[in-house]
Write a protein that holds these residues in place. Structure first.
Motif, PDB file in Angstrom:
ATOM      1  N   LEU A   3       0.834  -1.201   0.000  1.00 32.27           N
ATOM      2  CA  LEU A   3       0.000   0.000   0.000  1.00 32.27           C
ATOM      3  C   LEU A   3       0.865   1.245   0.000  1.00 32.27           C
ATOM      4  N   GLY A   4       1.843   1.174   0.842  1.00 34.68           N
ATOM      5  CA  GLY A   4       2.776   2.281   0.908  1.00 34.68           C
ATOM      6  C   GLY A   4       3.406   2.546  -0.447  1.00 34.68           C
ATOM      7  N   ALA A   5       3.757   1.431  -1.071  1.00 34.20           N
ATOM      8  CA  ALA A   5       4.359   1.555  -2.389  1.00 34.20           C
ATOM      9  C   ALA A   5       3.428   2.257  -3.351  1.00 34.20           C
ATOM     10  N   MET A   6       2.180   1.832  -3.277  1.00 38.25           N
ATOM     11  CA  MET A   6       1.175   2.434  -4.160  1.00 38.25           C
ATOM     12  C   MET A   6       1.095   3.931  -3.882  1.00 38.25           C
ATOM     13  N   PHE A   7       1.087   4.192  -2.587  1.00 36.65           N
ATOM     14  CA  PHE A   7       0.980   5.603  -2.231  1.00 36.65           C
ATOM     15  C   PHE A   7       2.196   6.376  -2.657  1.00 36.65           C
ATOM     16  N   LEU A   8       3.310   5.712  -2.565  1.00 40.92           N
ATOM     17  CA  LEU A   8       4.522   6.380  -3.043  1.00 40.92           C
ATOM     18  C   LEU A   8       4.393   6.701  -4.529  1.00 40.92           C
ATOM     19  N   GLY A   9       3.964   5.691  -5.235  1.00 35.38           N
ATOM     20  CA  GLY A   9       3.784   5.895  -6.670  1.00 35.38           C
ATOM     21  C   GLY A   9       2.836   7.055  -6.934  1.00 35.38           C
ATOM     22  N   LEU A  10       1.780   7.051  -6.183  1.00 35.20           N
ATOM     23  CA  LEU A  10       0.823   8.137  -6.342  1.00 35.20           C
ATOM     24  C   LEU A  10       1.466   9.505  -6.050  1.00 35.20           C
ATOM     25  N   ALA A  11       2.146   9.492  -4.914  1.00 38.05           N
ATOM     26  CA  ALA A  11       2.775  10.736  -4.480  1.00 38.05           C
ATOM     27  C   ALA A  11       3.699  11.300  -5.549  1.00 38.05           C
ATOM     28  N   LEU A  12       4.470  10.414  -6.114  1.00 38.16           N
ATOM     29  CA  LEU A  12       5.396  10.876  -7.136  1.00 38.16           C
ATOM     30  C   LEU A  12       4.661  11.295  -8.407  1.00 38.16           C
ATOM     31  N   TRP A  13       3.722  10.413  -8.745  1.00 38.90           N
ATOM     32  CA  TRP A  13       2.983  10.665  -9.963  1.00 38.90           C
ATOM     33  C   TRP A  13       2.225  11.987  -9.897  1.00 38.90           C
ATOM     34  N   LEU A  14       1.657  12.251  -8.722  1.00 41.70           N
ATOM     35  CA  LEU A  14       0.869  13.473  -8.563  1.00 41.70           C
ATOM     36  C   LEU A  14       1.725  14.730  -8.503  1.00 41.70           C
ATOM     37  N   GLN A  15       2.989  14.521  -8.135  1.00 42.90           N
ATOM     38  CA  GLN A  15       3.837  15.709  -7.996  1.00 42.90           C
ATOM     39  C   GLN A  15       4.834  15.856  -9.131  1.00 42.90           C
ATOM     40  N   GLN A  16       4.486  15.220 -10.225  1.00 36.76           N
ATOM     41  CA  GLN A  16       5.319  15.454 -11.378  1.00 36.76           C
ATOM     42  C   GLN A  16       5.372  16.943 -11.682  1.00 36.76           C
ATOM     43  N   GLU A  17       6.433  17.327 -12.203  1.00 32.41           N
ATOM     44  CA  GLU A  17       6.638  18.764 -12.462  1.00 32.41           C
ATOM     45  C   GLU A  17       5.555  19.368 -13.346  1.00 32.41           C
ATOM     46  N   LYS A  18       5.055  18.518 -14.213  1.00 30.65           N
ATOM     47  CA  LYS A  18       4.078  19.082 -15.144  1.00 30.65           C
ATOM     48  C   LYS A  18       2.726  19.332 -14.504  1.00 30.65           C
ATOM     49  N   ARG A  19       2.560  18.691 -13.276  1.00 28.63           N
ATOM     50  CA  ARG A  19       1.263  18.902 -12.629  1.00 28.63           C
ATOM     51  C   ARG A  19       1.238  20.344 -12.140  1.00 28.63           C
ATOM     52  N   SER A  20       0.146  20.987 -12.471  1.00 28.52           N
ATOM     53  CA  SER A  20       0.069  22.396 -12.100  1.00 28.52           C
ATOM     54  C   SER A  20      -0.935  22.675 -11.004  1.00 28.52           C
ATOM     55  N   LYS A  21      -1.938  21.833 -10.925  1.00 33.04           N
ATOM     56  CA  LYS A  21      -2.973  22.139  -9.945  1.00 33.04           C
ATOM     57  C   LYS A  21      -2.460  21.877  -8.541  1.00 33.04           C
ATOM     58  N   ARG A  22      -2.709  22.816  -7.688  1.00 37.25           N
ATOM     59  CA  ARG A  22      -2.210  22.751  -6.334  1.00 37.25           C
ATOM     60  C   ARG A  22      -2.805  21.576  -5.562  1.00 37.25           C
TER      61      ARG A  22
END
Lengths: 126, 1055
Positions: free
Chosen positions: B65-84
């Motif tokens: 689960l943690g791994a999934m969340f890590l993946g999410l965390a990284l995926w969501l904070q990709q540089e291209k993501r702009s929405k706060r």
């Protein structure tokens, strides 16, 4: 045949002169008419139609100039020869008379009767 | 750009960056998928999955689960993501993972068999796999902590460019690497960490390792991963070596382990082999690295040397350069300045290095400098001008070309400035501009010409004044524009100017475009070096005209001065006579030389007598003081030999701040004399006027009406008596015609006669009686005498009429005349009676007369005649006295008149024995205007007297006439009794008879001579006599040859 005598009218107020003149002219074979003033003179003139008139100026009733005037207004009277016979030496009167066509203007006291008659005769001969 | 700390000088390879970012995203998806798979397998107990992991332990579910969340965390904070909220969600995931890690770690630390996972799952899971729930490995927990933190602070970056996320990520990666090595070399402690920790599964390790890279590559161009993406050599190196160092050793290790596993070699061998291989790889890598470094260093050195050389050259260049180069740091401290730059500013380079650039500017320009620095920070590099301050205080103008400098981090590091001292240039520019302005703004013509005679450059004034276009002037030789007459002179002057170098005030004429001709005055300089002429010209046409006008003025003023009939002199206050006219010389007898050199004192001496000098001095002083003066004074002429009275008129003038007197003098001697004469005349006239006054008074008071009319009869003057007589006031009648007013009563002929006498032909006085009427209509009789007043040409100018109201007189006269007429008529009538009656008496027809009767008749006739004559004489006298006798002169033959009278008196003369002698033959035949009637009477009376007063026997009477002094003179000479002297003055009196005459005859009345006198004198003649008692008398009667005077009268003489 008896000659028709020349008629002469003498108008003179001085009786003495008139008588003398009348006497002389009668002697000289004139028919003489007399008048003591202009008035009667006119009557006589128109009545008798003299061939010549001897006219005095200073006369009562009608003086010589007036009679002359009146005479000259008459068609016959216009041409009758008139001699003013006066003692009045007044050029004015003389001129006036000449204007009315009198033949002569004699001062009585300068003239003899004889010469007067001669003058009248010479005038009638004309 | 955020990264000002990142040197912009090291460019990054954006492709690598984007690949890395892709990698980062991929890794996040991977870890998520793996985690999800594990969870799913845990849930579904899918054998396949368990079989994959058969050799490895399965990751704990909460790890997954943690791994999934890590993946999410990284995926969501990709540089291209702009929405706060996306990023925040990512952070939230990271936080969960971190907490998970902490709890797990805490479990290990606290020694608590703390199955966090259990705890966790118990809440959610079914009981099925609770038993088989593993716990998270220690390593995993730590990794989770690290990764969690990393992902929590993924975006954080310190001021110095450090990203904690990268550090954390590396920590996590390192742990996974350790675990990997543990797996390769079968070292459980590497894998587990602690005994109680389950082994972190291999795939987890790999995934973690990949994931840590993913975190690192989330922002590859930041932090220390930047080096990986740089295009530079370091980037290349890192990209090659870093993976090598991480990948190759494990591979070698595994290969060795595998070799060992398959029995390729023994334990010692494989370790030895590994060591050798490691040595080999390492050394290879190191060598490669050294080689590369060496290359790099060489390159760098080369570059350095080059740079140095370049720098040296650059320095030289920089120093040779005309421009100044300065470098300042971000604080404005000068770090470098080339020699030129410092020299331009008056400093040595060492004096400026380390100093603030602001010392180079004054206050005003420091402002500009600061503004510029702001621009530098912004990276702007536009050139600008500024005024610098030298060491010695002088100002220099400079153009600065700046280049801002930024360090690797992209921070402002200062700027480099290339500057040029443009002071000279500026000055030159300014001067050029000045010159150009001057050249064009000048109102004088300015040209530059070449020696061939062409204009090279012309200023605006030239175009304006001459009217040509620039094209016209520059394309033709300028001689074409010169006035033909001046062309040769101009060419000569040009040649001269080239030789001599300059030309001054050369005048010539130019033809303007519109045809006008202008005079120009040239100043030119020939520049030998450049071979061109600079020339400026001034339009002097007006001056030339002025000069001409002045000349003309001079000619005119000279003419005025010289033609003035008097003297003219201009005297200076200081002394001397700068100008005078010829007349002064002539009149005073002084030469031009003398006058030009004489002093004022000398002039006084020469021209005026001692007594008058004071007057002159006073007059001159008056002129200087008040501006003008006049004076009449004696002026010495002809070197003092004569003099005349002169009138001087002086005025003061100022010329060039000097005072002068100009004075005109006129000889007024004649005028003065004339003045005297006029005064005398005036006195005479005044006297005359007084007399006239008296006369007028007399006339006014004259009792007769005196009137003066003009030639047409309009009344000019009428006296008081006239007013009284006519009833008109003089004011009423002036200008009106006399005849219209009170005349018109006479006949037309009368007036015609009147005018004939006074005007038309005879122009004689008219004397007569006239009847006029007064204003009130009342007629009056006047004795009038109207005389024409003739002018020089015998034309009537005036009529003078004198009228006497004789109405009363007339009346009296009329009365007298009437009386006389009447009286004479009355006197005559009886006389006529006497005359005619006596005539009748004489007539024969009346009867014969006796002699005695005839005698008496004669006496009567005589008496009558005397009476008649007396009456006639009385009548004549009264008429003569009344002046009523008219005299009508007619052309009369005197001779025949006399003859006729003689014939009239002949008889009387014969009676007294008198012979009348009339010498006709030697008498001039003449016709005289005389009244024949009256003249006859005169001659008659004289002859009668001569006859009557003859001395009885044989007397001689002579009668004749002659012309004497404009008169016809009739003389009657007798030898009679003469007139006693005592009685001679009485003989012409009325009724006078001298005693001796009475003795001769008592008949005379004494009127004969009286009548003669009356007639002749009335007729304008004269009568006189000479007589001696007892001897005889001579009587003279003179009638003017012009004729007897005509007398208007209404009576004739009664003859």
């Amino acid at each position: 045949m008896p000659k028709v005598l020349d008629k002469v009218l003498i108008v003179e107020d001085e009786q003495a002169l008139l008588a003398v003149l009348a006497k002389k002219f009668t002697i000289e074979k004139f028919k003489v008419f007399e008048a003591p003033n202009g008035q009667i003179g006119l009557e006589q003139a128109f009545q008798h139609h003299p061939d010549i008139i001897l006219l005095d100026i200073l006369m009562p009733i009608m003086d010589g100039m007036t009679m002359l005037n009146k005479l000259r207004q008459d068609p016959w009277g216009k041409s009758v020869p008139i001699i003013m016979l006066t003692n009045l030496s007044d050029e004015k009167k003389e001129a006036e008379a000449a204007k009315e066509g009198c033949y002569d203007y004699f001062i009585k006291s300068d003239w003899n009767i004889d010469d007067l008659v001669k003058k009248v005769k010479s005038k009638l001969k004309q | 750009m955020e990264g000002t700390k990142y040197s912009p000088y090291m460019p990054i390879d954006s492709r690598i960056v984007s690949s890395m970012k892709v990698f980062s995203e991929a890794s996040s998806i991977l870890i998520f998928v793996v985690g999800a798979l594990v969870l799913v397998s845990w849930n579904l107990k899918i054998a396949i999955l368990t079989s994959i992991f058969h050799n490895f332990s399965l990751m704990a579910p909460h790890s997954a689960l943690g791994a999934m969340f890590l993946g999410l965390a990284l995926w969501l904070q990709q540089e291209k993501r702009s929405k706060r909220w996306v990023r925040n969600l990512g952070r939230g995931c990271a936080l969960f993972v971190f907490i998970l890690g902490i709890i797990s770690f805490a479990g290990y630390v606290l020694g608590n068999n703390f199955f966090a996972g259990e705890l966790f799952f118990r809440l959610v899971a079914t009981s099925n796999w609770v038993v088989n729930l593993g716990k998270m490995s220690l390593g995993g927990a730590i990794v989770f902590i690290f990764f969690g933190l990393a992902l929590l602070f993924l975006d954080f970056e310190t001021k110095r460019g450090v990203r904690p996320a990268q550090v954390m990520a590396i920590m996590g990666g390192f742990i996974s690497l350790v675990a990997l090595v543990g797996y390769i070399h079968n070292v459980p402690s590497f894998v587990q960490g602690v005994a109680v920790s389950p082994a972190v599964p291999l795939y987890t390790v790999i995934v973690f390792f990949i994931f840590h890279l993913g975190i690192l590559f989330a922002h590859p161009d930041r932090g220390f991963t930047r080096v990986l993406v740089m295009r530079s050599f370091a980037g290349k190196m890192s990209r090659i070596f870093l993976p090598t160092m991480f990948i190759i050793p494990p591979i070698i290790g595994w290969l060795v382990e595998y070799g060992k596993y398959i029995g390729l070699y023994t334990l010692g061998f494989n370790v030895g082999l590994e060591t050798i291989l490691n040595i080999f790889t390492l050394s290879a890598v190191v060598t490669a690295g050294i080689g590369l470094l060496k290359k790099q260093e060489e390159y760098k050195t080369k570059v350095d040397v080059d740079l140095l050389r370049k720098e040296g050259r650059f320095h030289n260049l920089v120093d040779i350069m005309d421009e100044g180069i300065a470098v300042q740091d971000e604080k404005g401290i000068i770090s470098f300045i080339n020699n030129r730059g410092s020299a331009v500013l008056g400093y040595k380079p060492e004096e400026l290095i380390g100093k603030s650039a602001t010392i180079l500017f004054d206050e005003e320009n420091q402002k500009i400098y600061r503004e510029q620095m702001v621009k530098r920070r912004k990276g702007e590099r536009a050139s600008y001008e500024i005024v610098g301050l030298r060491k010695d205080g002088l100002k220099i103008n400079a153009i600065v070309s700046p280049t801002p400098l930024f360090d690797e981090k992209g921070d402002f590091a200062g700027s480099m400035a290339v500057f040029t001292d443009i002071t000279e240039r500026k000055k030159a520019e300014f001067e050029r501009e000045q010159f150009f302005n001057f050249f064009n703004l000048s109102s004088d013509i300015m040209v530059i010409a070449d020696p061939n005679g062409a204009f090279k450059k012309v200023n605006l004034a030239c175009l304006k004044i001459l009217g040509y276009s620039e094209a016209d002037l520059l394309t033709k030789p300028f001689i074409d524009f010169v006035y033909p007459e001046d062309k040769q002179a101009t060419l000569d002057e040009m040649a001269r100017q080239i030789k001599v170098g300059s030309s001054l005030n050369f005048e010539n004429r130019f033809i303007c475009k519109d045809g006008r001709v202008l005079w120009l005055s040239w100043i030119a300089t020939y520049d030998k070096d450049k071979g061109i002429t600079y020339a400026t010209a001034r339009d002097i046409t007006k001056q030339k005209q002025l000069v001409l006008e002045l000349k003309n003025e001079r000619v005119i003023s000279d003419a005025i001065m010289e033609t003035f009939p008097g003297t003219f002199a201009m005297i200076s206050q200081r002394g001397g006579t700068p100008r005078w006219n010829k007349n002064l010389e002539i009149v005073t007898g002084r030469t031009s030389e003398e006058i030009s050199t004489m002093s004022n004192e000398q002039a006084l001496e020469w021209f005026y007598t001692k007594e008058n000098r004071v007057k002159i001095i006073e007059a001159m002083e008056k002129t200087f003081r008040e501006g003008s003066a006049q004076l009449e004074v004696e002026h010495l002429l002809n070197r003092g030999r004569s003099h005349a009275i002169y009138f001087f008129n002086a005025a003061r003038i100022e010329l060039n701040k000097e005072l002068y007197i100009v004075v005109w003098g006129m000889d007024i001697s004649k005028i003065k004399k004339a003045e005297e004469d006029i005064k005398k005349e005036k006195e005479k006239v005044d006297l005359l006027a007084k007399d006239l006054e008296k006369f007028k008074l007399a006339v006014d008071n004259e009792s007769d009406h005196v009137m003066i009319t003009d030639k047409d009869g309009a009344i000019l003057y009428v006296n008081k008596a006239g007013e009284e007589i006519t009833g008109y006031m003089s004011a009423e009648v002036i200008g009106k015609n006399a005849g219209d007013l009170w005349g018109g009563n006479m006949s037309k002929e009368y007036y015609e006669k009147l005018w004939t006498v006074i005007d038309d032909i005879q122009k004689q006085p008219f004397v007569g009686e006239i009847i006029n009427h007064r204003k009130n209509g009342q007629p009056y009789t006047a004795e009038v005498r109207i005389a024409p007043v003739l002018d020089k040409n015998n034309q009537v100018q005036f009529f003078v009429g004198v009228e006497r109201d004789i109405t009363k007189l007339k009346e009296a006269e009329q009365m007298k005349t009437d009386f006389i007429s009447f009286a004479s008529h009355q006197l005559r009538t009886p006389l006529t009676a006497i005359k005619w009656n006596t005539e009748m008496l004489r007539d024969v027809k009346s009867g014969e007369l006796t002699v005695e009767q005839k005698r008496y008749l004669n006496e009567i006739e005589n008496g009558e005649k005397r009476m008649a004559d007396l009456i006639k004489s009385l009548l004549n006298i009264s008429r003569l006295e009344a002046q009523k006798i008219k005299i009508e002169p007619k052309p009369t033959d005197i001779a025949s008149l006399i003859s006729s009278v003689i014939s009239e008196v002949n008889s009387v003369a014969n009676a007294r024995n008198c012979a009348i002698i009339f010498n006709e033959s030697d008498q001039p035949a003449s016709l005289i205007d005389a009244d024949p009637v009256l003249l006859k009477q005169v001659i008659l009376n004289l002859l009668n007297n001569a006859i009557h007063y003859s001395k009885s026997r044989k007397c001689k009477i002579e009668i004749g006439f002659k012309e004497v002094e404009g008169h016809c003179q009739i003389d009657v000479k007798d030898e009679g009794i003469g007139i006693p002297s005592k009685d001679q003055d009485k003989v012409f009196s009325k009724f006078f008879r001298a005693d001796n005459a009475v003795k001769v005859s008592t008949e005379g009345i004494g009127l004969g001579l009286y009548i003669v006198k009356l007639i002749i004198e009335t007729g304008g003649g004269k009568v006189w006599f000479e007589s001696t008692e007892g001897k005889g008398s001579v009587f003279h009667v003179a009638i003017p040859t012009s004729g007897m005077k005509r007398v208007v009268g209404d009576k004739e003489l009664s003859i």
